[in-house]
Enzyme design. Structure first.
Site, PDB file in Angstrom:
ATOM      1  N   GLU A 227       0.892  -1.175   0.000  1.00 56.78           N
ATOM      2  CA  GLU A 227       0.000   0.000   0.000  1.00 56.78           C
ATOM      3  C   GLU A 227       0.922   1.214   0.000  1.00 56.78           C
ATOM      4  OE1 GLU A 227      -3.403   0.054   0.102  1.00 56.78           O
ATOM      5  OE2 GLU A 227      -3.688  -2.112   0.169  1.00 56.78           O
ATOM      6  N   CYS A 261      -2.059   9.638   2.648  1.00 57.51           N
ATOM      7  CA  CYS A 261      -1.591   9.062   1.383  1.00 57.51           C
ATOM      8  C   CYS A 261      -2.508   9.410   0.222  1.00 57.51           C
ATOM      9  CB  CYS A 261      -1.467   7.547   1.519  1.00 57.51           C
ATOM     10  SG  CYS A 261      -3.010   6.760   2.015  1.00 57.51           S
TER      11      CYS A 261
HETATM   12  P1  NAD Z   1       8.190   4.648   4.991  1.00 57.43           P
HETATM   13  O1  NAD Z   1       8.184   3.820   3.763  1.00 57.43           O
HETATM   14  O2  NAD Z   1       9.370   5.507   5.249  1.00 57.43           O
HETATM   15  O3  NAD Z   1       8.029   3.731   6.296  1.00 57.43           O
HETATM   16  C1  NAD Z   1       7.020   2.745   6.412  1.00 57.43           C
HETATM   17  C2  NAD Z   1       7.507   1.635   7.318  1.00 57.43           C
HETATM   18  O4  NAD Z   1       8.668   1.052   6.769  1.00 57.43           O
HETATM   19  C3  NAD Z   1       7.860   2.091   8.727  1.00 57.43           C
HETATM   20  O5  NAD Z   1       7.345   1.152   9.636  1.00 57.43           O
HETATM   21  C4  NAD Z   1       9.369   2.101   8.726  1.00 57.43           C
HETATM   22  O6  NAD Z   1       9.906   1.761   9.974  1.00 57.43           O
HETATM   23  C5  NAD Z   1       9.737   1.047   7.698  1.00 57.43           C
HETATM   24  N1  NAD Z   1      10.960   1.376   6.970  1.00 57.43           N
HETATM   25  C6  NAD Z   1      11.415   2.598   6.618  1.00 57.43           C
HETATM   26  N2  NAD Z   1      12.563   2.492   5.941  1.00 57.43           N
HETATM   27  C7  NAD Z   1      12.850   1.179   5.840  1.00 57.43           C
HETATM   28  C8  NAD Z   1      13.913   0.442   5.249  1.00 57.43           C
HETATM   29  N3  NAD Z   1      14.919   1.027   4.630  1.00 57.43           N
HETATM   30  N4  NAD Z   1      13.884  -0.903   5.347  1.00 57.43           N
HETATM   31  C9  NAD Z   1      12.874  -1.532   5.988  1.00 57.43           C
HETATM   32  N5  NAD Z   1      11.840  -0.869   6.564  1.00 57.43           N
HETATM   33  C10 NAD Z   1      11.820   0.456   6.497  1.00 57.43           C
HETATM   34  O7  NAD Z   1       6.851   5.494   4.928  1.00 57.43           O
HETATM   35  P2  NAD Z   1       6.335   6.581   5.964  1.00 57.43           P
HETATM   36  O8  NAD Z   1       7.183   7.795   5.859  1.00 57.43           O
HETATM   37  O9  NAD Z   1       6.126   5.977   7.276  1.00 57.43           O
HETATM   38  O10 NAD Z   1       4.890   6.895   5.355  1.00 57.43           O
HETATM   39  C11 NAD Z   1       4.688   7.773   4.301  1.00 57.43           C
HETATM   40  C12 NAD Z   1       4.472   7.065   2.986  1.00 57.43           C
HETATM   41  O11 NAD Z   1       3.502   6.043   3.137  1.00 57.43           O
HETATM   42  C13 NAD Z   1       3.928   7.985   1.922  1.00 57.43           C
HETATM   43  O12 NAD Z   1       4.535   7.682   0.694  1.00 57.43           O
HETATM   44  C14 NAD Z   1       2.460   7.645   1.871  1.00 57.43           C
HETATM   45  O13 NAD Z   1       1.820   7.942   0.652  1.00 57.43           O
HETATM   46  C15 NAD Z   1       2.495   6.195   2.141  1.00 57.43           C
HETATM   47  N6  NAD Z   1       1.229   5.739   2.698  1.00 57.43           N
HETATM   48  C16 NAD Z   1       0.455   4.914   1.951  1.00 57.43           C
HETATM   49  C17 NAD Z   1      -0.766   4.508   2.442  1.00 57.43           C
HETATM   50  C18 NAD Z   1      -1.655   3.602   1.658  1.00 57.43           C
HETATM   51  O14 NAD Z   1      -2.613   3.088   2.251  1.00 57.43           O
HETATM   52  N7  NAD Z   1      -1.409   3.375   0.382  1.00 57.43           N
HETATM   53  C19 NAD Z   1      -1.173   4.933   3.699  1.00 57.43           C
HETATM   54  C20 NAD Z   1      -0.347   5.767   4.432  1.00 57.43           C
HETATM   55  C21 NAD Z   1       0.857   6.164   3.924  1.00 57.43           C
END
Ligand code: NAD
Length: 475
Positions: A227, A261
């Site tokens: 997602e 998002c």
């Molecule tokens: P992110 O991808 O930075 O982090 C998401 C999760 O991944 C966190 O739990 C984090 O600890 C983990 N993570 C981060 N970097 C990692 C790595 N290198 N290796 C493994 N795990 C890692 O995203 P965010 O900043 O928390 O959220 C924002 C993003 O999420 C935006 O792009 C937004 O559009 C998207 N989002 C999508 C939805 C959806 O339902 N499609 C909902 C909310 C947010």
């Protein structure tokens, strides 16, 4: 339910580091293999416990959302707690029928026979969530996974630490710790978790980290649901009701200070109405937040300093005219609800997902031009079209591809459990909510039931000319 005084699998895993994750997953898989999570009665108890957890701890959850995101109490309820409650109630109402073998009619070639699709649990699911809706985006997939009879390792985001801590404490208290574990942490912990073999990985977060998750999953051939994010456009046609469009776009954009998002990322308005639309947006913002949004409790804050700096950078390099807002305060992690007009097309604000309270409004000559701008970009998570003409809306929907869409509204397509929620292309793989969430965490096993007799020899060797003739007639 577990006595919190006992060391849980979660606390054992986090206290002894990544080596313990293998043990954690093995313990959960064993519980799943033993059929611990299969009985529908067990699933019901767990789903009901989620509702109890949300009800009994609403105040604490609202405070954690306030601490992490400056979230107004009303938005804490509607977008996180209430949204989760609605989804879990929907699952509770329907999961037993979703779990029932589904009848399928059988063709002549296999008669006499019965066909059934039997949903079975996948096993152990890893659920990784982001910080922007930290309760909704962790607990909803947990509920879907439990409803489908799985065990779960849930990893909340380290960037919403108050919510992460509350969930890590409450989940083992309310849910069966033989089946559900919470692991807190950031990149290091998630990387160590991703090295384990799971039966499904459900990731919500950025497109870049989605790639990392999918690569890790590929090693074990683990299926993923991703997602992800992207730049979701809102198209405003000249025949739209501009008051309504302005109000709904302002609501969808500035909810949770733009950290949604599916918030409209940018607006493409027909040139003849663009300035009028921006004026109405300005009036709407005064109506919503008063003359100085910094002093209302109805507008949130940017999650942390790094994101504040990122957003300030997007604003400063946009080469746009600030039509509304533009004020910032680093110490308070405040960025005013801001409407920008005519940013440079190559500027970062028009290239990256904004994910904050900045809204570029561009003018286009026609809805056709808007469609070609949208189709020239990666497929977005959501698309919004505002028009008085259902033909225009239908035409936009037909000529564009997006994870989801609303006609004459923003973000609200996430609300009904009956509408699957997910992206397409770089905005995501797979979907959930309602029955689709249940199916996401299930293997749909095809089973053909044959009686022992009759056993016609038609399909068996030796293949005579007569058999060939009969078979050709049937197929
Ligand atoms: P992110 O991808 O930075 O982090 C998401 C999760 O991944 C966190 O739990 C984090 O600890 C983990 N993570 C981060 N970097 C990692 C790595 N290198 N290796 C493994 N795990 C890692 O995203 P965010 O900043 O928390 O959220 C924002 C993003 O999420 C935006 O792009 C937004 O559009 C998207 N989002 C999508 C939805 C959806 O339902 N499609 C909902 C909310 C947010």
């Amino acid at each position: 339910m577990t006595d919190t005084a006992e060391p849980t699998t979660e606390t054992r895993a986090s206290s002894t580091g990544s080596g313990a994750y293998a043990e954690l997953v093995a313990g959960l898989r064993d519980a799943n293999n033993r059929g611990h999570t299969r009985p529908l009665a067990w699933r019901r108890t767990q789903l009901e416990a989620i509702l109890t957890m949300l009800d009994e701890n609403e105040g604490e959850l609202v405070r954690a959302l306030k601490e992490d995101l400056g979230r107004p109490a009303m938005e804490a309820f509607t977008a996180d707690i209430g949204g989760t409650r609605t989804e879990v109630k929907h699952i509770l109402k329907h999961f037993e029928s979703w779990a029932t073998p589904r009848k399928v009619s059988m063709p002549l070639t296999v008669q006499p026979a019965k066909g059934r699709i039997i949903p079975e649990p996948l096993g152990v699911a890893l659920i990784i969530s982001p910080w922007n809706y930290p309760i909704y985006l962790l607990v909803n997939p947990i509920a879907a996974a439990i409803a489908a009879g799985n065990c779960v390792v849930a990893k909340p985001s380290e960037l919403s630490p108050a919510c992460s801590a509350v969930l890590a404490r409450l989940i083992p208290k309310y849910l069966d710790d033989q089946a559900v574990s919470v692991v807190e942490g950031g990149v290091r912990e998630t990387t160590a978790l991703l090295a384990q073999r799971f039966d499904h990985i459900f990731f919500t977060g950025s497109t870049n980290v989605g790639r990392i998750v999918m690569q890790a999953a590929a090693k074990h051939l683990t299926p993923v649901t991703l997602e992800l994010g992207g730049k979701s456009p809102a198209i405003v046609a000249a025949d739209a009701d501009l008051d309504v469009a302005a109000r709904r776009i302002m609501f969808g954009k500035f909810l949770n200070a733009g950290q949604t998002c599916i918030a409209p990322d940018y607006v493409l308005a027909e040139a003849s109405v663009r300035d009028k639309l921006v004026d109405k947006m300005e009036a709407t913002l005064v109506e919503f937040y008063g003359d100085d949004p910094k002093h209302t409790s109805d507008f949130g804050r940017v999650v942390n300093e790094a994101h504040w700096k990122r957003l300030k950078g997007l604003l400063d390099t946009s080469e746009a005219t600030v039509a509304v807002g533009g004020q910032t305060d680093e110490e308070d992690r405040y960025i005013a609800p801001t409407v920008l007009v005519d940013p440079a097309p190559e500027s970062a604000i028009m290239q990256e997902e904004i994910f904050g309270p900045l809204l570029p409004v561009l003018s286009v000559e026609s809805v056709d031009e808007a469609v070609s701008i949208v189709t020239g970009r990666p497929k977005p998570l959501a698309l919004y079209v505002f028009s008085g003409s259902s033909a225009t809306a239908a035409d936009v929907l037909e000529r564009t591809s997006s994870g989801g869409a609303c006609v004459n509204h923003c973000v609200m397509h996430i609300v009904p459990s009956e509408l699957p929620f997910g992206g397409v292309g770089p905005s995501g793989i797979g979907a959930y909510h309602g029955k689709l969430g249940f199916d996401t965490f299930s293997h749909l096993k095809s089973v053909l039931y044959k009686p022992q007799k009759p056993d016609p020899k038609l399909m068996y060797p030796p293949y005579t000319a007569l058999k060939g003739k009969i078979v050709r007639k049937a197929m």
